[in-house]
Design a protein around this motif. Structure first.
Motif, PDB file in Angstrom:
ATOM      1  N   TRP A  52       0.819  -1.208   0.000  1.00  0.00           N
ATOM      2  CA  TRP A  52       0.000   0.000   0.000  1.00  0.00           C
ATOM      3  C   TRP A  52       0.858   1.265   0.000  1.00  0.00           C
ATOM      4  O   TRP A  52       0.430   2.301  -0.539  1.00  0.00           O
ATOM      5  CB  TRP A  52      -0.933   0.015   1.214  1.00  0.00           C
ATOM      6  N   ASN A  55       1.339   1.499  -3.647  1.00  0.00           N
ATOM      7  CA  ASN A  55       0.130   1.561  -4.471  1.00  0.00           C
ATOM      8  C   ASN A  55      -0.804   2.716  -4.139  1.00  0.00           C
ATOM      9  O   ASN A  55      -1.557   3.173  -5.015  1.00  0.00           O
ATOM     10  CB  ASN A  55      -0.631   0.236  -4.371  1.00  0.00           C
ATOM     11  N   ALA A  56      -0.793   3.198  -2.902  1.00  0.00           N
ATOM     12  CA  ALA A  56      -1.656   4.344  -2.583  1.00  0.00           C
ATOM     13  C   ALA A  56      -1.272   5.543  -3.434  1.00  0.00           C
ATOM     14  O   ALA A  56      -2.132   6.296  -3.918  1.00  0.00           O
ATOM     15  CB  ALA A  56      -1.538   4.680  -1.090  1.00  0.00           C
ATOM     16  N   ILE A 105       0.270   5.668   4.593  1.00  0.00           N
ATOM     17  CA  ILE A 105      -0.469   5.270   3.396  1.00  0.00           C
ATOM     18  C   ILE A 105      -1.405   6.399   2.942  1.00  0.00           C
ATOM     19  O   ILE A 105      -1.500   6.707   1.746  1.00  0.00           O
ATOM     20  CB  ILE A 105      -1.255   3.976   3.667  1.00  0.00           C
ATOM     21  N   THR A 216      -7.455  -3.438  -6.176  1.00  0.00           N
ATOM     22  CA  THR A 216      -6.163  -3.490  -5.491  1.00  0.00           C
ATOM     23  C   THR A 216      -6.335  -3.975  -4.053  1.00  0.00           C
ATOM     24  O   THR A 216      -5.557  -4.804  -3.564  1.00  0.00           O
ATOM     25  CB  THR A 216      -5.507  -2.094  -5.499  1.00  0.00           C
ATOM     26  N   TYR A 217      -7.350  -3.467  -3.354  1.00  0.00           N
ATOM     27  CA  TYR A 217      -7.616  -3.904  -1.979  1.00  0.00           C
ATOM     28  C   TYR A 217      -7.867  -5.414  -1.927  1.00  0.00           C
ATOM     29  O   TYR A 217      -7.318  -6.124  -1.071  1.00  0.00           O
ATOM     30  CB  TYR A 217      -8.821  -3.152  -1.412  1.00  0.00           C
ATOM     31  N   ALA A 410       0.101  -5.405  -6.416  1.00  0.00           N
ATOM     32  CA  ALA A 410      -0.918  -6.033  -5.577  1.00  0.00           C
ATOM     33  C   ALA A 410      -1.034  -7.528  -5.835  1.00  0.00           C
ATOM     34  O   ALA A 410      -1.242  -8.314  -4.905  1.00  0.00           O
ATOM     35  CB  ALA A 410      -2.271  -5.354  -5.825  1.00  0.00           C
TER      36      ALA A 410
END
Length: 488
Positions: A52, A55-56, A105, A216-217, A410
């Motif tokens: 994260w 990716n965030a 994040i 992604t989550y 991810a």
């Protein structure tokens, strides 16, 4: 439109401002991967937090970069650029002061919003400010100096992580912004596109970012067995479908569906997805592999990957010239295959890896692969649409590359069985890294097959790129709309 000359004092100030702004984003995209192991140890974070952390930032940058360019055209390129720099620096300060993983994040997501505002603006300011006779040279210097910033990033990031600490990787952006903003306000003329009209596609941007966020989550949290994984995945797919429907019905969509009526444009974006998914996964995992498994310092790990960027800076312009002579099909087929070979050579990188025997051959082959494919890929994207849509096409391609990278970051740990604590175990991480390199090489091979089967030589009077030198390894160069040349 201003007619400022490169040789003037104002011209040099404009170039300095835009280079500083774009370098902040390029530095941040390359230095953070090197800092991940230390961030994990200091914040007592698991692998999902490290994912994260990357990716965030990529999520908001990819989701909003098209909107950021439109805001600059409408409300003033300098204004939006300065807001982006201040926003980015403020978010960087929050990252550097973050007391825990959650704050880090969230601050990284805010950083991505700032990046989406300033990244399109830096090039647009050059194109709107300089005299037409000097514009190509200014763009060349801007892209070259920005590439140097990307090259310095891993080295500088490693030095900071091993020395003052990982927080300085983010805090470094604050003094850069402190120089950039007053220079921009004093020396850079304001400009806007008076022909821009209609509503902003805020709903489309929100749905696109939401779809990416939910998918992604689901991918990141799947190994933990959360009950929210399946609902998030379904909601992500629904948001993606809603995004497509909204874009089809809006009069001024952020991503007009009819641009994909060009088979060449669609094909090259498929190649982009394959290539940059593999690259995003590789650069996320390689920095961890060299530190967790091979036992290298952050400085050594960052410096180890430097030849890739250096090769791109030195040879990308020549690669573009070659592709003009022979056409893009061969470079876009051979380039991904070379990158795949480079990643397979990384299978030799394990405990007690030797830089010259194990790492350098892989990095050099990967670098030559990127040199071969990046310039022709950008040129083919621009050539596959009408001249008036060149900037839009480049923005879509850049966003697609970043989205592919964040999905790979991810998905790869899930595909290779990395547990939440995998990066704390050299044996477990090495086993997963070996599998991941196979996945990345496979993606690149698919990209090569797609390119060979679908890419054709463009028309001779098509749009040509201005950013001939490029140093970012995580996304293709972002081209503007105003100064593309036609040949014929």
């Amino acid at each position: 439109m201003a007619d400022i000359r490169m040789a003037s004092a104002q011209g040099r100030w404009i170039l300095l401002t835009t280079v500083l702004g774009s370098s902040m984003v390029l530095l941040d995209s390359t230095v953070v991967n090197v800092a991940l192991p230390r961030i994990g140890r200091d914040l007592d974070a698991d692998l999902a937090v490290l994912q994260w952390t990357v990716n965030a930032y990529m999520l908001t940058l990819a989701g909003l970069i098209l909107l950021g360019g439109s805001l600059g055209d409408r409300y003033g390129r300098r204004k939006v650029f300065v807001i982006g720099v201040v926003w980015f620096a403020t978010a960087s300060l929050l990252c550097g002061l973050a007391p825990n993983a959650g704050v880090l994040i969230a601050a990284r997501a805010l950083q991505g919003i700032g990046g989406a505002l300033l990244t399109p603006g830096s090039l647009a300011l050059i194109q709107a400010s300089f005299h037409p006779d000097d514009r190509s040279r200014a763009v060349g210097l801007w892209s070259g100096f920005g590439g140097i910033g990307a090259a310095v990033g891993p080295f500088l990031g490693g030095w900071l992580v091993d020395g003052p600490g990982w927080r300085w990787v983010f805090l470094l952006n604050v003094p850069l912004a402190a120089v950039c903003v007053p220079v921009a306000l004093r020396h850079v003329p304001e400009s806007r596109d008076k022909l821009k009209h209609g509503r902003f596609d805020v709903l489309g941007a929100a749905l696109g970012a939401l779809a990416l966020a939910l998918v992604t989550y689901a991918l990141i949290e799947a190994p933990g067995g959360s009950v929210l994984v399946a609902p998030a995945a379904v909601a992500g797919i629904v948001a993606g479908v809603a995004f497509v429907m909204v874009e089809r019905r809006r009069p001024d969509p952020m991503m007009p569906p009819d641009i994909f009526a060009s088979r060449q444009f669609t094909a090259v974006n498929l190649v982009t997805l394959c290539v940059y998914a593999a690259l995003g996964g590789f650069f996320f995992l390689a920095a961890l592999q060299l530190q967790v498994v091979s036992g290298w310092s952050a400085l050594a790990a960052g410096t180890a990957l430097l030849p890739t960027t250096v090769l791109m800076l030195l040879l990308s312009a020549r690669s573009g010239e070659l592709a003009e002579h022979i056409g893009p099909r061969i470079p876009l087929t051979v380039g991904p295959l070379l990158c795949a070979v480079g990643m397979l050579l990384m299978l030799r990188v394990g405990p007690d890896a030797s830089y010259f025997a194990d790492v350098l051959p892989a990095v050099l082959v990967l670098g030559f692969g990127l040199v071969t494919l990046v310039a022709p890929l950008t040129a083919t994207v621009l050539a596959s649409v009408d001249v008036g849509r060149a900037g839009l096409a480049s923005g879509i391609n850049n966003a697609a590359a970043r989205a592919a990278g964040l999905v790979a970051v991810a998905a790869l740990p899930l595909l290779t069985g990395m547990g939440p604590e995998a990066y704390r175990s050299a044996t477990a991480f090495n086993d997963a890294f070996q599998q991941a390199m196979g996945w990345c090489a496979g993606l690149l091979a698919v990209g090569a097959v797609v390119a060979f089967a679908t890419v054709r030589r463009p028309a001779p009077d098509c749009t040509h790129p201005e950013c001939l030198r490029h140093g970012s390894v995580l996304a293709p160069p972002l081209e503007g709309e105003q100064a593309h040349k036609r040949l014929g």
